[in-house]
Design a protein around this motif. Sequence first.
Motif, short mmCIF file in Angstrom:
data_model
loop_
_atom_site.label_atom_id
_atom_site.label_comp_id
_atom_site.label_asym_id
_atom_site.label_seq_id
_atom_site.Cartn_x
_atom_site.Cartn_y
_atom_site.Cartn_z
N GLY A 76 15.07 -2.51 -15.65
CA GLY A 76 14.88 -4.46 -15.30
C GLY A 76 13.87 -4.16 -14.78
N GLU A 77 14.17 -4.69 -14.02
CA GLU A 77 12.96 -5.58 -13.00
C GLU A 77 12.48 -4.15 -11.86
N ALA A 78 13.18 -3.63 -11.43
CA ALA A 78 13.10 -2.72 -10.58
C ALA A 78 11.78 -1.73 -11.22
N VAL A 79 11.07 -1.10 -12.04
CA VAL A 79 10.71 -0.80 -12.89
C VAL A 79 8.89 -0.73 -11.88
N SER A 80 9.12 -2.31 -11.56
CA SER A 80 7.86 -2.71 -11.23
C SER A 80 7.17 -2.27 -10.23
N ILE A 81 7.87 -2.05 -9.23
CA ILE A 81 7.66 -1.16 -7.67
C ILE A 81 6.52 0.07 -8.77
N PHE A 82 6.05 0.53 -10.19
CA PHE A 82 5.69 1.54 -10.31
C PHE A 82 4.52 1.02 -10.84
N GLY A 83 4.24 -0.10 -11.02
CA GLY A 83 2.96 -0.96 -11.76
C GLY A 83 1.96 -1.39 -11.47
N ASN A 84 2.63 -0.82 -9.44
CA ASN A 84 1.14 -2.69 -8.61
C ASN A 84 0.44 -1.73 -9.07
N LEU B 196 -1.45 2.04 -9.30
CA LEU B 196 -2.24 2.32 -10.13
C LEU B 196 -3.59 2.92 -9.14
N ALA B 197 -3.93 2.08 -8.59
CA ALA B 197 -5.19 2.18 -7.74
C ALA B 197 -5.38 4.09 -7.33
N GLY B 198 -4.16 4.19 -6.44
CA GLY B 198 -4.20 5.76 -5.92
C GLY B 198 -3.50 6.85 -6.94
N GLY B 199 -2.92 6.71 -7.87
CA GLY B 199 -1.92 7.40 -8.60
C GLY B 199 -0.21 8.17 -7.84
N ASP B 200 -1.11 7.84 -6.37
CA ASP B 200 -0.17 8.43 -5.27
C ASP B 200 1.00 7.81 -4.12
N GLY B 201 1.01 6.06 -4.29
CA GLY B 201 1.50 5.40 -3.96
C GLY B 201 0.29 4.86 -2.79
N GLN B 202 -0.66 5.71 -2.97
CA GLN B 202 -1.76 5.01 -1.23
C GLN B 202 -2.89 5.01 -1.79
N GLY B 203 -3.63 4.41 -2.79
CA GLY B 203 -4.32 3.70 -2.82
C GLY B 203 -5.18 3.41 -1.64
N ALA B 204 -6.65 2.83 -2.01
CA ALA B 204 -7.72 3.24 -1.23
C ALA B 204 -7.03 1.17 -0.14
N SER B 205 -7.04 0.30 -1.19
CA SER B 205 -6.84 -0.81 -0.60
C SER B 205 -5.32 -1.18 -0.22
N CYS B 206 -4.98 0.33 0.32
CA CYS B 206 -2.97 -0.22 0.18
C CYS B 206 -2.70 0.05 1.21
N GLY B 207 -1.81 -1.01 2.11
CA GLY B 207 -1.27 -1.45 2.94
C GLY B 207 0.46 -1.71 2.83
N THR B 208 0.58 -1.41 1.76
CA THR B 208 1.39 -2.26 0.96
C THR B 208 2.82 -1.59 1.05
N ALA B 209 3.88 -2.61 1.41
CA ALA B 209 5.55 -1.78 1.78
C ALA B 209 6.09 -0.54 0.35
N ASN B 210 5.72 -1.25 -0.99
CA ASN B 210 5.83 -0.55 -2.21
C ASN B 210 5.00 0.83 -2.11
#
Lengths: 130, 130, 130
Positions: free
Chosen positions: A43-51, A55-69
């Motif tokens: 369901g909607e829970a997989v959206s965490i893998f698509g933000n 995508l920017a970092g491939g590892d959840g640590q993209g350049a502009s990322c300070g997000t909870a996701n």
Amino acid sequence: MNRLKVLFHVNESGRWQRVLVNISNFLNDVGQGNADIEVVANGEAVSIFGNRCLLAGGDGQGASCGTANGSLVEQMKKLSEMGVNFVACRNALKGQSIDEDSLPNFLIVVPAGITEIATKQAEGYAYIKP
Amino acid sequence: MNRLKVLFHVNESGRWQRVLVNISNFLNDVGQGNADIEVVANGEAVSIFGNRCLLAGGDGQGASCGTANGSLVEQMKKLSEMGVNFVACRNALKGQSIDEDSLPNFLIVVPAGITEIATKQAEGYAYIKP
Amino acid sequence: MNRLKVLFHVNESGRWQRVLVNISNFLNDVGQGNADIEVVANGEAVSIFGNRCLLAGGDGQGASCGTANGSLVEQMKKLSEMGVNFVACRNALKGQSIDEDSLPNFLIVVPAGITEIATKQAEGYAYIKP
């Protein structure tokens, strides 16, 4: 007591933090390596893998990322290194237009999350919906 | 693998669409006729069977109906024709003042939804709460 | 049919009323003494045991209490006298800064709620998340 087998079902993004805390507390209680743990996201829970952040970092640590996701996916990665399986439903990924090539490496994709959940319970896994 | 048995628990109206999508995806994955599926509705979720729209038409297609609820009950009817059992809790129906005579024909009423859910799990059904 | 064993999982305060109604209906259906029932509270759901009202009276009936929470804990106490086990997660109590000495006498504290839920399912308990 036999080795515990536990399946966590997540179908809403807002539940991820709770799930990961539950797993950490559980591992602290039984000891790392003493339980089989799988998390099935559909369901909607997989959206965490698509933000965009992922995508920017491939590892959840993209350049502009300070997000909870990004932080949550990092926590998942660490838990996966401790043996926790993270599984996502292909139907849900398609429904959210998430490209499978962009997913974190530790994530396993199955054709249908419900089949996975039912199969694991048939194999003796306890079901928990945080 | 043995034949899968799955029980879906619904206790909030807002979850019906998600449940029906889950079942459709599951049937597409395992193949129609290859699983035993039951849906148990209790609590507020049974209100979907009591709206004026359903009472008007008896089949979710009352004269003035263009509602989502009617459409959902139509989807349930189609799934029931594929072998999915839809079960409602009598306590919940009473709590919502829903007359059992007005219910869709495919719906099975049990005295207590919780007893049904517990019994099915004792019979080997997996539990899923979408 | 064998004796039914049922575990109710509660992790949100707003679900307590629903859980207690489910248990009452279930007991009315199968008959008091004919089922093993356990309620495991973790996460935010344990906050019901920590409000000022409970601390004041120790029994959910503190001097200035007219709250719904006190009433819910009273209902739990009555159900516990009918044999229902109420269990709270220590991690959750700590997370809510709830002193274990202030808890109702009928409440059992376990180190980790998830371990309790998994263990009970391994012992044949059905899982229900109201």
